[in-house]
Write a protein that holds these residues in place. Structure first.
Motif, mmCIF file in Angstrom:
data_model
loop_
_atom_site.group_PDB
_atom_site.id
_atom_site.type_symbol
_atom_site.label_atom_id
_atom_site.label_comp_id
_atom_site.label_asym_id
_atom_site.label_seq_id
_atom_site.Cartn_x
_atom_site.Cartn_y
_atom_site.Cartn_z
ATOM 1 N N ALA A 48 -27.101 -6.315 22.038
ATOM 2 C CA ALA A 48 -25.831 -6.608 21.382
ATOM 3 C C ALA A 48 -26.002 -6.980 19.914
ATOM 4 O O ALA A 48 -25.150 -6.659 19.096
ATOM 5 C CB ALA A 48 -25.114 -7.742 22.121
ATOM 6 N N GLY A 266 -13.132 -6.235 23.220
ATOM 7 C CA GLY A 266 -14.076 -6.274 24.340
ATOM 8 C C GLY A 266 -15.369 -5.531 24.101
ATOM 9 O O GLY A 266 -16.102 -5.246 25.050
ATOM 10 N N ARG A 267 -15.674 -5.223 22.866
ATOM 11 C CA ARG A 267 -16.916 -4.485 22.585
ATOM 12 C C ARG A 267 -18.135 -5.355 22.863
ATOM 13 O O ARG A 267 -18.102 -6.577 22.701
ATOM 14 C CB ARG A 267 -16.928 -3.992 21.141
ATOM 15 N N THR A 268 -19.230 -4.703 23.255
ATOM 16 C CA THR A 268 -20.448 -5.420 23.622
ATOM 17 C C THR A 268 -21.631 -5.092 22.722
ATOM 18 O O THR A 268 -22.603 -5.844 22.681
ATOM 19 C CB THR A 268 -20.844 -5.099 25.071
ATOM 20 N N ALA A 270 -23.702 -2.809 23.302
ATOM 21 C CA ALA A 270 -24.802 -2.420 24.176
ATOM 22 C C ALA A 270 -25.076 -0.919 24.176
ATOM 23 O O ALA A 270 -26.083 -0.486 24.717
ATOM 24 C CB ALA A 270 -24.509 -2.866 25.608
ATOM 25 N N ASP A 456 -19.901 1.749 18.568
ATOM 26 C CA ASP A 456 -20.092 1.000 19.801
ATOM 27 C C ASP A 456 -19.488 1.794 20.954
ATOM 28 O O ASP A 456 -18.268 1.837 21.138
ATOM 29 C CB ASP A 456 -19.431 -0.373 19.684
ATOM 30 N N SER A 458 -19.316 1.145 23.964
ATOM 31 C CA SER A 458 -18.673 0.376 25.035
ATOM 32 C C SER A 458 -17.153 0.383 24.898
ATOM 33 O O SER A 458 -16.437 0.145 25.876
ATOM 34 C CB SER A 458 -19.186 -1.068 25.037
#
Length: 482
Positions: A48, A266-268, A270, A456, A458
């Motif tokens: 992250a 809500g992005r991570t 990852a 991102d 995610s």
């Protein structure tokens, strides 16, 4: 001199290789990390919050491997930092140092792969994003180079992966200028490495350095404290006004004045997804001139135009987008390499549909950011964060997570270059995702602007569409120049 990232700095990469090579040993010559580098090193949390940067160089042919490897061996000996690893201090609050890696293995750091058929840009980017997400071995020098073959028409690519604690974007350009040649032919009279000066610092040496640093800083800190106290007594109103101005400046540069996009909630961080675009520098300059802005203004305006189009395709209309932009703090006498930058937050005028008006608004925003008193406030916070547990530092380093997009623009080499006889046709940079949804970076090379996007995955599941919208945003801006 404080310079916006993307505008010409004191370092001139167009100087001849011979002159640049004469100063090669100065690249990243500091004995230990500065406070910003220490924070990036200790606060790193994969995936992250990674501090990995990468540059993808497109080559017109596959270079001879033996010559390519020999060039890296020569460069590693010429630039000491490329054969050094991180040495932690005996004190947990002490800044790490750089020491020679006695077990340095060039064949670990330099690799050679072939991308699967058909070997197009999608396969190349898929490899690059996967390689960039792999954490560095923190016991080795913090770089990896990969020659990528199997591209159409016998072409190749080179992926250079660096840890951000080594250097920033401008330092990366300086490094690449040292590693490339001005001719396709072999250069027989390249300089040899000079003997290293001084012994490598041990963990105890670094701890003593830290203690001495704080002891030396105490008189100055005490003097400033006394001076501030006298000022507060003799001119309380002026002191209060100055403090309020600084706080207001900190709010403007560290807290975006725009609400984030619901598409990026809500992005991570990852899942990294890479994309690229390119345009001619002359065309971008013409567009900027037509709107009385800089190349950097036109670049940011193009990104915001692309974001507006992307959101419209998802049924959303937003007036602004929270952004962060690195600002170079390099001065004329600063050595090459290292990190000298600050991050500035602002509300990007995404809702302005007229590209000329968007550039004009950005011109005002950029000029105001350059004179903000709190622009380099992070340099005051980083030493404090480094005194606390690394988890606290990681939280402090995620201050940019409240921004949806980060945009970096670095002037590259204006002339043609070669690597072991292979012509460098394009350079695409990729920065880490410091909590943002999209990291955009641009480097000019030989008159062409290469833009790399790290997205991102995610929250952005249609990355190809986002890149297409960014392309439309650039077309919007470039049309200003005819």
């Amino acid at each position: 001199m404080v310079t916006m990232a993307g505008e010409r700095t004191a370092y001139d990469p167009s100087r001849a290789n011979a002159e640049a090579w004469a100063h090669a040993s100065e690249w990243g010559a500091a004995r230990r990390m500065n406070d910003l580098e220490t924070l990036m090193w200790r606060s790193e949390r994969h995936p992250a919050h990674s501090s990995t940067t990468a540059a993808l160089l497109m080559l017109d042919t596959a270079p001879d491997w033996a010559r390519f490897r020999a060039a890296h061996d020569w460069a590693g000996r010429l630039i000491p930092r490329m054969r050094q690893r991180v040495q932690e201090s005996a004190l947990p609050i002490g800044a790490p140092g750089w020491v020679s890696d006695d077990n340095f293995d060039l064949d670990y750091h330099l690799r050679r792969v072939r991308v699967p058929a058909p070997g197009g840009m999608p396969q190349l980017l898929a490899f690059a994003q996967s390689a960039a997400m792999v954490p560095f071995d923190r016991s080795r020098p913090l770089w990896e180079g990969t020659l990528i073959e199997g591209l159409p028409d016998g072409k190749a690519a080179y992926l250079l992966k660096l840890h951000h604690s080594l250097t920033d974007g401008l330092g990366s350009v300086q490094l690449l200028s040292l590693l490339q040649s001005r001719t396709r032919e072999h250069t027989p009279d390249k300089p040899v490495a000079r003997s290293a000066e001084g012994a490598d610092p041990s963990a105890n040496d670094l701890a003593i350095d830290t203690i001495n640093h704080h002891v030396r800083a105490m008189p100055s800190a005490a003097s400033k404290l006394v001076s501030a106290g006298v000022q507060a007594i003799t001119n309380p109103r002026g002191t209060t006004d100055s403090a309020l101005r600084f706080v207001a400046s900190a709010r403007r540069t560290a807290i975006p004045a725009a609400k984030g996009s619901p598409l990026f909630e809500g992005r991570t961080g990852a899942a990294w997804r890479f994309g690229v675009l390119e345009c001619e520098l002359a065309d971008l300059k013409a567009a900027a001139k037509a709107a009385s802005g800089s190349v950097n203004d036109a670049y940011i305006a193009a990104l915001l135009g692309g974001m507006r189009i992307y959101h419209e395709q998802h049924g959303l209309s937003l007036r602004s987008l929270p952004m962060v932009m690195p600002v170079s703090l390099r001065r004329d006498d600063d050595p090459m390499g290292g990190n000298k930058w600050a991050g500035a937050m602002f509300a990007g005028p995404m809702g302005i549909t007229d590209p000329a008006e968007r550039i004009a608004v950005l011109r005002g925003l950029v000029l105001s950011l350059r004179v903000e008193p709190a622009l380099d406030s992070f340099s005051f916070l980083a030493p404090i964060a480094n005194l606390l547990p690394s988890g606290v530092g990681a939280a402090a380093a995620k201050v940019s997570a409240s921004a949806d997009m980060s945009a970096s623009n670095v002037p590259g080499l204006p002339y043609q270059t070669y690597m072991a006889g292979a012509k460098v046709e394009r350079v695409f940079p990729f920065g880490p995702l410091p909590g943002v949804a999209v990291m955009a970076a641009m480097v000019t090379h030989g008159g062409t602007c290469g833009v790399g996007f790290n997205m991102d995955g995610s929250v952005i599941h249609d990355t190809d569409r986002l890149v297409e919208c960014m392309g439309d945003g650039f077309e919007e801006v470039l049309a200003l120049g005819g």
